[in-house]
Design a protein around this motif. Structure first.
Motif, PDB file in Angstrom:
ATOM      1  N   CYS A 103      -2.197   0.215   4.631  1.00  5.54           N
ATOM      2  CA  CYS A 103      -1.504  -0.079   3.368  1.00  5.54           C
ATOM      3  C   CYS A 103      -1.376  -1.579   3.136  1.00  5.54           C
ATOM      4  O   CYS A 103      -0.908  -2.315   4.003  1.00  5.54           O
ATOM      5  N   ILE A 160       1.529   8.070   4.794  1.00  8.17           N
ATOM      6  CA  ILE A 160       0.966   6.744   4.548  1.00  8.17           C
ATOM      7  C   ILE A 160       0.705   6.051   5.877  1.00  8.17           C
ATOM      8  O   ILE A 160       1.595   5.927   6.709  1.00  8.17           O
ATOM      9  N   ASP A 161      -0.541   5.612   6.051  1.00  2.00           N
ATOM     10  CA  ASP A 161      -0.920   4.851   7.244  1.00  2.00           C
ATOM     11  C   ASP A 161      -0.564   3.387   6.984  1.00  2.00           C
ATOM     12  O   ASP A 161      -1.236   2.697   6.223  1.00  2.00           O
ATOM     13  N   SER A 162       0.495   2.930   7.611  1.00  2.00           N
ATOM     14  CA  SER A 162       0.991   1.579   7.317  1.00  2.00           C
ATOM     15  C   SER A 162      -0.005   0.495   7.750  1.00  2.00           C
ATOM     16  O   SER A 162       0.011  -0.617   7.212  1.00  2.00           O
ATOM     17  N   ASP A 163      -0.890   0.812   8.683  1.00  2.00           N
ATOM     18  CA  ASP A 163      -1.899  -0.167   9.088  1.00  2.00           C
ATOM     19  C   ASP A 163      -2.926  -0.405   7.989  1.00  2.00           C
ATOM     20  O   ASP A 163      -3.520  -1.482   7.890  1.00  2.00           O
ATOM     21  N   THR A 196       7.583  -1.922   3.864  1.00  2.00           N
ATOM     22  CA  THR A 196       6.841  -0.717   4.226  1.00  2.00           C
ATOM     23  C   THR A 196       6.981   0.287   3.102  1.00  2.00           C
ATOM     24  O   THR A 196       8.045   0.405   2.501  1.00  2.00           O
ATOM     25  N   ILE A 197       5.899   1.002   2.816  1.00  2.00           N
ATOM     26  CA  ILE A 197       5.922   2.016   1.776  1.00  2.00           C
ATOM     27  C   ILE A 197       6.226   3.365   2.421  1.00  2.00           C
ATOM     28  O   ILE A 197       5.577   3.757   3.394  1.00  2.00           O
ATOM     29  N   ILE A 198       7.221   4.059   1.883  1.00  2.00           N
ATOM     30  CA  ILE A 198       7.584   5.348   2.464  1.00  2.00           C
ATOM     31  C   ILE A 198       7.619   6.436   1.391  1.00  2.00           C
ATOM     32  O   ILE A 198       7.863   6.161   0.217  1.00  2.00           O
ATOM     33  N   LYS A 243       9.502   1.203  -1.612  1.00  2.00           N
ATOM     34  CA  LYS A 243       9.251   0.132  -0.653  1.00  2.00           C
ATOM     35  C   LYS A 243      10.557  -0.183   0.060  1.00  2.00           C
ATOM     36  O   LYS A 243      11.596  -0.405  -0.567  1.00  2.00           O
ATOM     37  N   VAL A 279       0.462  -2.715   0.607  1.00  2.00           N
ATOM     38  CA  VAL A 279       1.718  -2.837  -0.140  1.00  2.00           C
ATOM     39  C   VAL A 279       1.487  -3.345  -1.567  1.00  2.00           C
ATOM     40  O   VAL A 279       2.216  -4.196  -2.068  1.00  2.00           O
ATOM     41  N   ALA A 322      -5.030   4.558   2.216  1.00  2.00           N
ATOM     42  CA  ALA A 322      -3.941   4.619   3.188  1.00  2.00           C
ATOM     43  C   ALA A 322      -3.098   5.886   3.070  1.00  2.00           C
ATOM     44  O   ALA A 322      -2.371   6.230   3.994  1.00  2.00           O
ATOM     45  N   CYS A 368      -4.652   4.966  -4.574  1.00  2.00           N
ATOM     46  CA  CYS A 368      -4.574   4.006  -3.455  1.00  2.00           C
ATOM     47  C   CYS A 368      -5.931   3.338  -3.208  1.00  2.00           C
ATOM     48  O   CYS A 368      -6.912   4.022  -2.917  1.00  2.00           O
TER      49      CYS A 368
END
Ligand code: SF4
Ligand code: SF4
Length: 57
Positions: free
Chosen positions: A9, A4-7, A30-32, A26, A11, A52, A48
């Motif tokens: 995402c 997952i590209d947090s930039d 941050t989603i992991i 979560k 959420v 992301a 998605c």
């Protein structure tokens, strides 16, 4: 493995809702992905809205 590209995402948590293995969670906004629970079904990639989530070798 699923990454997952947090930039990218937002959420929205749609991926958490769709994952059949409860492999996504979560944590501190941050989603992991828990790779040990993930079976690469790619349902999270399809749901998605921001692109992301992606598959990485
Ligand atoms: S690929 Fe499937 S099992 Fe893995 S995190 Fe995404 S929805 Fe869950
Ligand atoms: S579906 Fe995409 S944008 Fe929504 S929480 Fe999951 S990775 Fe982030």
């Amino acid at each position: 493995m699923i990454v997952i590209d947090s930039d990218e995402c937002g959420v929205c948590e749609d991926c958490i809702d769709v994952c059949p293995n409860e492999a996504i969670e979560k944590r501190a906004f941050t989603i992991i992905v828990n790779a040990e629970l993930c079976d690469d079904c790619e349902e999270c990639i399809e749901v998605c809205p921001t692109g992301a989530i992606y598959e990485e070798d």
